[in-house]
Design an enzyme around this catalytic site. Structure first.
Site, PDB file in Angstrom:
ATOM      1  N   ASN A   9      82.226  45.710  60.272  1.00  0.00           N
ATOM      2  CA  ASN A   9      83.421  45.120  60.881  1.00  0.00           C
ATOM      3  C   ASN A   9      84.538  46.152  60.773  1.00  0.00           C
ATOM      4  O   ASN A   9      85.071  46.372  59.694  1.00  0.00           O
ATOM      5  CB  ASN A   9      83.777  43.827  60.126  1.00  0.00           C
ATOM      6  CG  ASN A   9      85.115  43.253  60.564  1.00  0.00           C
ATOM      7  OD1 ASN A   9      85.689  43.680  61.562  1.00  0.00           O
ATOM      8  ND2 ASN A   9      85.607  42.270  59.808  1.00  0.00           N
ATOM      9  N   LYS A  11      87.454  46.082  61.937  1.00  0.00           N
ATOM     10  CA  LYS A  11      88.815  45.514  61.913  1.00  0.00           C
ATOM     11  C   LYS A  11      89.712  46.302  62.878  1.00  0.00           C
ATOM     12  O   LYS A  11      89.220  46.804  63.897  1.00  0.00           O
ATOM     13  CB  LYS A  11      89.354  45.481  60.481  1.00  0.00           C
ATOM     14  CG  LYS A  11      88.385  44.736  59.543  1.00  0.00           C
ATOM     15  CD  LYS A  11      88.955  44.377  58.216  1.00  0.00           C
ATOM     16  CE  LYS A  11      87.872  43.676  57.397  1.00  0.00           C
ATOM     17  NZ  LYS A  11      88.373  43.207  56.108  1.00  0.00           N
ATOM     18  N   HIS A 100      86.526  34.775  60.791  1.00  0.00           N
ATOM     19  CA  HIS A 100      86.759  35.712  59.680  1.00  0.00           C
ATOM     20  C   HIS A 100      87.990  35.238  58.899  1.00  0.00           C
ATOM     21  O   HIS A 100      88.936  34.709  59.487  1.00  0.00           O
ATOM     22  CB  HIS A 100      86.979  37.122  60.227  1.00  0.00           C
ATOM     23  CG  HIS A 100      87.044  38.141  59.124  1.00  0.00           C
ATOM     24  ND1 HIS A 100      88.180  38.352  58.391  1.00  0.00           N
ATOM     25  CD2 HIS A 100      86.094  38.961  58.612  1.00  0.00           C
ATOM     26  CE1 HIS A 100      87.931  39.278  57.469  1.00  0.00           C
ATOM     27  NE2 HIS A 100      86.667  39.658  57.575  1.00  0.00           N
ATOM     28  N   GLU A 102      90.479  36.706  57.800  1.00  0.00           N
ATOM     29  CA  GLU A 102      91.763  37.221  58.294  1.00  0.00           C
ATOM     30  C   GLU A 102      92.225  36.423  59.516  1.00  0.00           C
ATOM     31  O   GLU A 102      93.420  36.215  59.717  1.00  0.00           O
ATOM     32  CB  GLU A 102      91.640  38.730  58.587  1.00  0.00           C
ATOM     33  CG  GLU A 102      91.597  39.520  57.280  1.00  0.00           C
ATOM     34  CD  GLU A 102      90.754  40.783  57.313  1.00  0.00           C
ATOM     35  OE1 GLU A 102      90.460  41.303  58.398  1.00  0.00           O
ATOM     36  OE2 GLU A 102      90.373  41.251  56.206  1.00  0.00           O
ATOM     37  N   GLU A 172      81.917  35.143  52.673  1.00  0.00           N
ATOM     38  CA  GLU A 172      82.864  36.181  52.286  1.00  0.00           C
ATOM     39  C   GLU A 172      83.957  35.564  51.419  1.00  0.00           C
ATOM     40  O   GLU A 172      84.937  35.021  51.949  1.00  0.00           O
ATOM     41  CB  GLU A 172      83.513  36.801  53.527  1.00  0.00           C
ATOM     42  CG  GLU A 172      82.533  37.485  54.453  1.00  0.00           C
ATOM     43  CD  GLU A 172      83.236  38.532  55.310  1.00  0.00           C
ATOM     44  OE1 GLU A 172      82.916  39.713  55.135  1.00  0.00           O
ATOM     45  OE2 GLU A 172      84.113  38.171  56.095  1.00  0.00           O
ATOM     46  N   GLY A 178      88.272  43.500  50.794  1.00  0.00           N
ATOM     47  CA  GLY A 178      89.210  44.615  50.757  1.00  0.00           C
ATOM     48  C   GLY A 178      89.831  44.843  49.386  1.00  0.00           C
ATOM     49  O   GLY A 178      90.800  45.582  49.250  1.00  0.00           O
ATOM     50  N   SER A 218      83.894  43.706  49.935  1.00  0.00           N
ATOM     51  CA  SER A 218      83.778  44.937  49.132  1.00  0.00           C
ATOM     52  C   SER A 218      82.334  45.402  48.940  1.00  0.00           C
ATOM     53  O   SER A 218      81.990  45.933  47.888  1.00  0.00           O
ATOM     54  CB  SER A 218      84.490  44.771  47.783  1.00  0.00           C
ATOM     55  OG  SER A 218      85.871  44.527  47.987  1.00  0.00           O
TER      56      SER A 218
HETATM   57  P1  PGA Z   1      85.552  44.743  53.042  1.00  0.00           P
HETATM   58  O1  PGA Z   1      85.687  43.694  54.261  1.00  0.00           O
HETATM   59  O2  PGA Z   1      84.128  45.208  53.052  1.00  0.00           O
HETATM   60  O3  PGA Z   1      86.532  45.826  53.356  1.00  0.00           O
HETATM   61  O4  PGA Z   1      85.887  43.982  51.793  1.00  0.00           O
HETATM   62  C1  PGA Z   1      84.667  42.781  54.522  1.00  0.00           C
HETATM   63  C2  PGA Z   1      85.069  41.869  55.660  1.00  0.00           C
HETATM   64  O5  PGA Z   1      86.241  41.502  55.754  1.00  0.00           O
HETATM   65  O6  PGA Z   1      84.226  41.500  56.496  1.00  0.00           O
END
Ligand code: PGA
Length: 257
Positions: A9, A11, A100, A102, A172, A178, A218
């Site tokens: 992803n 982003k 997601h 976010e 998640e 993140g 992460s």
């Molecule tokens: P990250 O993001 O691997 O940077 O923690 C995962 C995600 O948001 O899908």
């Protein structure tokens, strides 16, 4: 056996020249044994929508699948700033991330809206990746499973018996995204098992055992093996570490047992 799904992803990162270079570098790392990898895993990248044409071109002849990070649920209409399922279909998009964290937390997407996106993706023969996960507060107060199973139930509303196996679920935990803090493999496995058992109750054992449940938060080259070797962890949704060819290629090669 379920195939693993390793999904990047991106982003809101990269411009076309960087996106092409990243795909070229990933392909340089994995194309030569794509056939062996494809036996037990699918690999997907989800760039920002505006990069999809460039990435589709850069992926020509590759087995890496193309995903989208989000979409609108209507085919067309007065929805300024949105992208529709047929627009994604036109570029060969096979997977769409829905809900997601976010999108849920920054853009206030509701379970009802996310469910419409899941249904729209299925209608257009794209595989939704339905994201679920608890916040730090929900985790600390012991409500993780309630939250996750509620998001699951609402996200799968009206998804039929004949459709559910096309859906992938991404667990998640919001506190792990993140942050560099990931759920331990055992913590993640127990949530994944609970998700599978909820799917089993609603759709029966055969379908439940075909649905892929991937972990995100992460994931990196160092922790991926221990996560995806758990019986109910069918792959990874990778943010930060999917933006570097060497780390993503290493994650793609995760040892799964
Ligand atoms: P990250 O993001 O691997 O940077 O923690 C995962 C995600 O948001 O899908």
């Amino acid at each position: 056996m379920r195939k693993k799904l390793i999904a990047g992803n991106w982003k809101m990162h990269l411009v076309p020249v960087e996106a092409r270079a990243l795909i070229a570098a990933i392909r340089a790392e994995i194309d030569h044994d794509a056939a062996a990898l494809a036996k037990d895993r699918d690999v997907m990248v989800a760039p920002p929508d505006i990069l999809i044409p460039a990435v589709a071109q850069a992926l020509a002849g590759s087995s890496i699948l193309l995903g989208a990070q989000n979409m609108h649920y209507e085919d067309k209409g007065a929805f300024t700033g949105e992208v529709s399922p047929p627009m994604l279909n036109a570029y060969g998009v096979t997977h769409v991330i829905a809900g997601h964290s976010e999108r849920r937390h920054i853009f206030h997407e509701t379970d009802e809206l996310i469910n419409r996106k899941v249904l729209a993706a299925l209608k257009h023969r794209m595989a939704p990746i339905l994201c679920v996960g608890e916040t730090q507060d929900e985790h600390d107060s012991g409500r993780a499973l309630d939250v996750v199973l509620d998001q699951l139930r609402r996200g799968l509303e009206n998804v039929g018996d004949d459709q559910v196996t096309a859906v992938a679920i991404a667990y998640e935990p919001v506190w792990a995204i993140g942050t560099g803090r990931n759920a331990t493999p055992d913590q993640a496995e127990s949530v994944h098992a609970a998700i599978r058992s909820a799917i089993l109750q609603r759709y029966g054992p055969e379908r439940a055992s075909a649905v892929r449940i991937i972990y995100g938060g992460s994931v990196n080259a160092d922790n991926v093996d221990s996560l995806v070797s758990k019986p109910d962890i069918d792959g990874a949704l990778v943010g930060g570490a999917s933006l570097k060819a060497d780390s993503f290629a290493r994650i793609v090669r995760a040892r799964t047992r």
